[in-house]
Design a protein around this motif. Sequence first.
Motif, PDB file in Angstrom:
ATOM      1  N   LYS A  33      -2.095   3.454   0.032  1.00 43.32           N
ATOM      2  CA  LYS A  33      -2.658   3.673   1.518  1.00 43.32           C
ATOM      3  C   LYS A  33      -1.909   4.610   2.042  1.00 43.32           C
ATOM      4  O   LYS A  33      -2.488   5.593   2.912  1.00 43.32           O
ATOM      5  CB  LYS A  33      -2.846   2.403   2.214  1.00 43.32           C
ATOM      6  N   GLY A  78       0.742  -1.362   0.028  1.00 49.20           N
ATOM      7  CA  GLY A  78       0.018   0.103  -0.046  1.00 49.20           C
ATOM      8  C   GLY A  78       0.854   1.080   0.203  1.00 49.20           C
ATOM      9  O   GLY A  78       0.333   2.364   0.132  1.00 49.20           O
ATOM     10  N   SER A  93       2.845  -0.141  -3.588  1.00 54.23           N
ATOM     11  CA  SER A  93       1.673   0.014  -4.848  1.00 54.23           C
ATOM     12  C   SER A  93       2.421   0.690  -5.899  1.00 54.23           C
ATOM     13  O   SER A  93       2.403  -0.125  -7.182  1.00 54.23           O
ATOM     14  CB  SER A  93       0.745   0.948  -4.468  1.00 54.23           C
ATOM     15  N   GLU A 135      -5.147   1.774  -4.881  1.00 53.11           N
ATOM     16  CA  GLU A 135      -4.147   0.741  -4.154  1.00 53.11           C
ATOM     17  C   GLU A 135      -3.234   1.442  -3.389  1.00 53.11           C
ATOM     18  O   GLU A 135      -2.439   0.722  -2.618  1.00 53.11           O
ATOM     19  CB  GLU A 135      -3.197   0.184  -5.534  1.00 53.11           C
ATOM     20  N   SER A 151       1.760   2.153   7.912  1.00 58.63           N
ATOM     21  CA  SER A 151       1.409   1.025   6.958  1.00 58.63           C
ATOM     22  C   SER A 151       0.489   0.109   7.966  1.00 58.63           C
ATOM     23  O   SER A 151      -0.236  -0.757   7.321  1.00 58.63           O
ATOM     24  CB  SER A 151       2.342   0.595   6.106  1.00 58.63           C
TER      25      SER A 151
END
Length: 465
Positions: free
Chosen positions: A214, A161, A187, A212, A297
């Motif tokens: 984050k 991500g 990503s 996709e 994350s």
Amino acid sequence: MNSKQELIAQIDSLYHPRSVAIIGLPRGLKTGKLFLLALLDQKFPGEIYAVHPSATEIDGIKAYKRVSDIPGPVDLAIVLVPHQHALSVVKDCADKGVKGAILFTAGYKETGTEEGIALESELVRVARSSGMRLIGPNGMGLYSPKSGLSFFPQLSRESGGVGLISHSGSLSNMLGRMGSDLGFGFSKAVSLGNECDLSTADFLIYLGNDPETKLIAVYLEGIRDGRYFINALKEASLKKPVIIWKMGLTPEGSAASASHTGGLATSKDMWRGVVQQTGVIQVTGFEQWADAIMCFSMLPVNIGNRLAIISGPGGLAVSATEACGREGLSMAKMASETRSALAEFVPPTGTSLKNPIDVGMSASLEIDIYIQAAKIVAADPGVDTVVMIGVGMDEITNQQYTEAIIQMKNDFNKPFVIVKIPGFDAKLVKDILDAGIPVFDSAERALHTYASAYRYYDWRRNISR
């Protein structure tokens, strides 16, 4: 299609090419060969074309003299030729209908010469006249495991991500290699170099809208268009964390940035204003950058600031508590029932049942003391997050400790933060990270990073009310 949607569509097409041409691909094992090795290593599913003035084949790949000689369409070009030949190559790419070109070689505006500045300007003019976009010069280009794109060999093929924007190719490579060891994947990533055309702000807009991605990590040397950059940064920050390691805040750093990518300097006061306006997470140094990417994350968006600290070593319990105060975090006030439950099995000598909970050194021998204490504390509704500082005496006790922490994270649906101390097996650390639990080398690093996450999510909640 408005200009923002068009920009997003253009960049997205670069991350999903059906074919890549490597222009100036060397026959021997020289730097430019990295790009071919990287694509092969990622198992790029599309066509790979080699372009070389005299070779007919390189490493089993048919070579063409010019891009225009390639029979099929070319979506992405990687340009490795010296800067004095770049203009003719870009013109050829424009005529071919190439969607984007990565300019690897340097020698443009970062030189400070009129010739370098003029050449860079002409490259951009030619590209834009055909609708082609440029990445670089002096940049490594694109990495996207899902698409099979990479700018270095041996980067992870597992997607994640994290979206990465970097003015440094080497730091992109280092972080790309470390990611899987720290429990996160990418990503999409871009090494921008001098950003003569596509800029950091452009990729902030793209990654900010990419489902996709984050969180966004940025290594930033210079800012090209201040207002556009700030607007893009704030828009992205309102959607997801943006972690920036900013260079050029000292006279020495400014000079180094200018010679590296031709970046424009930013004063400390000016940058402080940007941080306050945009909610960006500011870090200093590679360790803080990697810590923040790893932690953000893994932590949920609804983290609280009431922490409980469980430690075997008493000194580390005190230092962690000190770090909580320094970072503006709260030590959780635990219920009397929690303390009573702890008193049933925590030894009475050399321990403390107040927060921080000092379970004593004997917990390393009787690992169940650590585990039971963590379960009881995690069940306390006054505790938002549990910080664990400990280690077993051998591989078996460390394995039990690891498995229990991973299980508790799932059972209690509450964040755990781990501070590892000497003696903890690296493989077990990897297991904890892969379970989505952040692990740090010191309490100070752990609590500094956690506090930055709490402040960011608190800022986002308040500004969206």
